[in-house]
Design a protein around this motif. Structure first.
Motif, PDB file in Angstrom:
ATOM      1  N   PRO A 179       0.812  -1.219   0.000  1.00  0.00           N
ATOM      2  CA  PRO A 179       0.000   0.000   0.000  1.00  0.00           C
ATOM      3  C   PRO A 179       0.848   1.274   0.000  1.00  0.00           C
ATOM      4  O   PRO A 179       2.030   1.239   0.356  1.00  0.00           O
ATOM      5  N   ASP A 180       0.229   2.384  -0.375  1.00  0.00           N
ATOM      6  CA  ASP A 180       0.963   3.648  -0.457  1.00  0.00           C
ATOM      7  C   ASP A 180       1.334   4.228   0.903  1.00  0.00           C
ATOM      8  O   ASP A 180       2.066   5.213   0.982  1.00  0.00           O
ATOM      9  N   THR A 181       0.835   3.628   1.980  1.00  0.00           N
ATOM     10  CA  THR A 181       1.204   4.113   3.321  1.00  0.00           C
ATOM     11  C   THR A 181       2.388   3.334   3.894  1.00  0.00           C
ATOM     12  O   THR A 181       2.811   3.590   5.022  1.00  0.00           O
ATOM     13  N   ALA A 204     -10.454   6.962   1.140  1.00  0.00           N
ATOM     14  CA  ALA A 204     -10.713   8.141   1.971  1.00  0.00           C
ATOM     15  C   ALA A 204     -10.734   7.808   3.461  1.00  0.00           C
ATOM     16  O   ALA A 204     -10.527   8.675   4.303  1.00  0.00           O
ATOM     17  N   ARG A 205     -10.949   6.527   3.785  1.00  0.00           N
ATOM     18  CA  ARG A 205     -10.939   6.133   5.192  1.00  0.00           C
ATOM     19  C   ARG A 205      -9.519   5.950   5.730  1.00  0.00           C
ATOM     20  O   ARG A 205      -9.318   5.715   6.921  1.00  0.00           O
ATOM     21  N   GLY A 206      -8.526   5.991   4.818  1.00  0.00           N
ATOM     22  CA  GLY A 206      -7.150   5.746   5.247  1.00  0.00           C
ATOM     23  C   GLY A 206      -6.836   4.265   5.281  1.00  0.00           C
ATOM     24  O   GLY A 206      -5.840   3.836   5.852  1.00  0.00           O
ATOM     25  N   LEU A 207      -7.689   3.461   4.661  1.00  0.00           N
ATOM     26  CA  LEU A 207      -7.484   2.008   4.622  1.00  0.00           C
ATOM     27  C   LEU A 207      -7.166   1.592   3.190  1.00  0.00           C
ATOM     28  O   LEU A 207      -7.411   2.342   2.242  1.00  0.00           O
ATOM     29  N   VAL A 208      -6.617   0.380   3.031  1.00  0.00           N
ATOM     30  CA  VAL A 208      -6.336  -0.104   1.686  1.00  0.00           C
ATOM     31  C   VAL A 208      -7.654  -0.217   0.920  1.00  0.00           C
ATOM     32  O   VAL A 208      -8.646  -0.720   1.439  1.00  0.00           O
ATOM     33  N   ALA A 212      -9.275  -1.704  -5.438  1.00  0.00           N
ATOM     34  CA  ALA A 212      -7.989  -1.434  -6.104  1.00  0.00           C
ATOM     35  C   ALA A 212      -7.038  -2.603  -5.883  1.00  0.00           C
ATOM     36  O   ALA A 212      -6.270  -2.970  -6.777  1.00  0.00           O
ATOM     37  N   LEU A 213      -7.093  -3.197  -4.696  1.00  0.00           N
ATOM     38  CA  LEU A 213      -6.238  -4.361  -4.423  1.00  0.00           C
ATOM     39  C   LEU A 213      -6.616  -5.517  -5.350  1.00  0.00           C
ATOM     40  O   LEU A 213      -5.754  -6.145  -5.968  1.00  0.00           O
ATOM     41  N   ASP A 238     -11.102  -4.524   6.465  1.00  0.00           N
ATOM     42  CA  ASP A 238     -11.370  -5.512   5.414  1.00  0.00           C
ATOM     43  C   ASP A 238     -10.306  -6.600   5.375  1.00  0.00           C
ATOM     44  O   ASP A 238     -10.152  -7.283   4.352  1.00  0.00           O
ATOM     45  N   ILE A 239      -9.587  -6.757   6.465  1.00  0.00           N
ATOM     46  CA  ILE A 239      -8.401  -7.616   6.401  1.00  0.00           C
ATOM     47  C   ILE A 239      -8.711  -9.042   5.938  1.00  0.00           C
ATOM     48  O   ILE A 239      -7.950  -9.630   5.157  1.00  0.00           O
ATOM     49  N   LEU A 240      -9.825  -9.615   6.396  1.00  0.00           N
ATOM     50  CA  LEU A 240     -10.116 -11.006   5.996  1.00  0.00           C
ATOM     51  C   LEU A 240     -10.380 -11.103   4.493  1.00  0.00           C
ATOM     52  O   LEU A 240      -9.900 -12.026   3.826  1.00  0.00           O
ATOM     53  N   ALA A 241     -11.102 -10.129   3.952  1.00  0.00           N
ATOM     54  CA  ALA A 241     -11.367 -10.116   2.510  1.00  0.00           C
ATOM     55  C   ALA A 241     -10.059  -9.933   1.737  1.00  0.00           C
ATOM     56  O   ALA A 241      -9.859 -10.514   0.660  1.00  0.00           O
TER      57      ALA A 241
END
Ligand code: PLP
Length: 499
Positions: A179-181, A204-208, A212-213, A238-241
């Motif tokens: 990710p970009d972070t 916008a939430r600051g999450l991956v 896009a992944l 969304d880590i499990l997904a």
């Protein structure tokens, strides 16, 4: 300048730089007490015939009290976690309990030689096996190597295991998604391992961004490298997904667990679908760090990947004895001997002192501290992702820059005058004028409030007298350095003045 702005510290303390040890003392000063001669005297000039030096060496001439003051003063000029709060985001500068130091200095540990026969180091191997088991339990990834010397080294080790597994399956791949972070070490590791980096943006939430992944995942992707909580201090919901999507194209999911300070005993990367992670024991497990080491970056992997771990691995046998075993398909050694053993003793002492309950409590307290500090600052600094954070959060001084020309760097420098170490600045890269704060669980309520008060006072100073903050710090041994030159052209040598 207004009275208000002058209220903060501005005068240099006793912190001014002093001479080197060679310039302290006087010719007659000494603290050498040699015992009386009990052997025949020798004429050294004659004995060395021609090899004796013509002039005495330039050694410092100092009394014991001068030595103590000199080095005591140097220590005072430094800023460490023992001097004050050190909210350096992503780095977890928490207090290191002194009992860990005592454990690492026990003669039976400190006096070991790495070439001793294994029968004579059973206790050390037992400690390492128990630490492997503890980290396996905390991470949910049961196979562990303690060899890597730091976090970046752990990343490389894990990616090499992935590469070995893909190669063994006859399916070498080319790309790694990050990710970009991400922390800068992630793309560096990807290159060192001979892969290409594919960047996936945050939303916008600051999450991956999950869609896009999914778009960048294909059968040429070897792995996803992810930090969770991410470097904005946010938990990837969304880590499990995400890990499922990664596995669906036959890739591995890697967790950059440099900083586990928010999740120990609460959630486990292994249960989130990760196949491997490294842990910076010099961050989360209370080993002193900064100044370049030594550190420790143990890597935890699934049972399936255990066969690729670097060897030799301290291993317990059924009869209760310990030995070193190298898996047949091991990627080989990544470091001499078994890792930075003293660091591992400290991590072990920390785990045993806190226990499972204590580790969970430390994480919970770290999260509460970060959120409390965030709330105390949200009306003065911009909060680009203004929601419940984990162990750290990222704020921005963009508005203060627009209104008063005060940059994140100015805030950081001025904070030194108030007796606090600055937070991490300008990282992660996706936040303008970023200030990343991680107060940790070891700061008291009072300490959090005084840190917030100092940051608020600095914003106030900027609004009254912007140039004043831009010239900070005022009380440190040196003021603003040319940081590029300090890094590229360091002056590390002192020469005596010509006589
Ligand atoms: C500190 C850190 C690293 C690198 O660890 P080192 O021990 O400095 O090599 C990697 N990733 C993250 C997220 C970190 O905070």
């Amino acid at each position: 300048m207004s009275d208000q702005a002058q209220a903060g510290p501005t005068r240099a303390s006793s912190a001014a730089p002093r001479a080197t040890i060679f310039e302290v003392g006087a010719a007659e000063s000494s603290c050498v007490l040699a015992p009386a001669l009990d052997v025949p005297e020798v004429d050294i000039e004659r004995a060395l015939s021609g090899f004796a030096r013509s002039a005495p060496p330039r050694l410092p001439h100092v009394a014991e009290v001068e030595i103590m003051r000199h080095y005591g003063h140097l220590a005072d000029m430094n800023f460490g976690v023992d001097s004050g709060p050190y909210p350096l985001g992503s780095c977890t500068m928490k207090y290191n309990p002194r009992i860990n130091e005592d454990a690492a200095r026990l003669e039976g540990f400190a006096g070991l030689h790495p070439y001793q026969p294994v029968e004579t180091v059973q206790g050390a191997l037992e400690l390492m096996v128990e630490l492997q088991e503890a980290l396996g339990e905390v991470s949910g990834l049961p196979a562990v190597t303690l060899q890597p010397a730091a976090g970046a080294h752990g990343e490389l080790t894990a990616l090499m295991c992935f590469k070995a597994a893909h190669t063994a399956a006859g399916d070498p791949r080319r790309k790694v998604v990050i990710p970009d972070t991400a922390h800068g070490t992630n793309p560096a590791t990807v290159s060192m391992c001979g892969y290409e980096t594919v960047t996936v943006p945050s939303d916008a939430r600051g999450l991956v961004d999950l869609d896009a992944l999914r778009d960048v995942l294909d059968t040429d992707v070897a792995a996803l490298m992810l930090t969770n909580p991410n470097t904005l201090g946010l938990f990837e919901t969304d880590i499990l997904a995400m890990t499922e999507a990664v596995h669906s194209v036959g890739a591995y999911a890697y967790c950059d667990g440099a900083n586990l300070n928010a999740i120990m005993g609460v959630t486990r990367p292994g249960d989130q679908g990760f196949d491997a992670l490294h842990i910076n024991v010099h961050k989360t497990f209370s080993t002193p760090h900064g100044g370049g080491g030594p550190g420790g970056g143990p890597v935890c992997v699934t049972d399936d990947l255990a066969r690729y771990l670097p060897g030799p691995l301290p291993t317990r046998f059924d009869d209760g004895s310990y030995a070193l075993v190298t898996p047949e398909t091991s990627i080989g050694r990544v470091r001499s001997f078994l890792g930075n053993f003293g660091v591992l003793v400290r991590a072990y002492a920390y785990v045993r002192a806190l226990g499972a309950e204590g580790l969970r409590e430390a994480s919970e307290q770290a999260v509460v501290s970060a959120n409390y500090l965030r709330i105390l600052l949200r009306d003065v600094f911009d909060m680009p992702y203004d929601r419940t954070c984990m162990h750290e959060f990222v704020m921005s001084s963009s508005s203060l820059k627009r209104a008063h020309g005060m940059r994140a760097l100015d805030v950081a420098k001025r904070l030194l005058d108030y007796g606090f170490h600055p937070p991490t600045v300008y990282f992660p890269l996706i936040v303008e004028e970023a200030l990343m704060l991680e107060p940790t669980e070891t700061e008291s309520l009072e300490s959090l409030e005084s840190l917030a008060a100092a940051l608020r006072a600095i914003a106030e100073e900027a609004s009254r007298e912007p140039g004043f903050v831009r010239d900070a710090p005022y009380t440190t041994p040196v003021r603003r350095l040319d940081e590029a030159r300090a890094a590229r052209d360091p002056v590390l040598r002192w020469s005596p003045p010509k006589e």
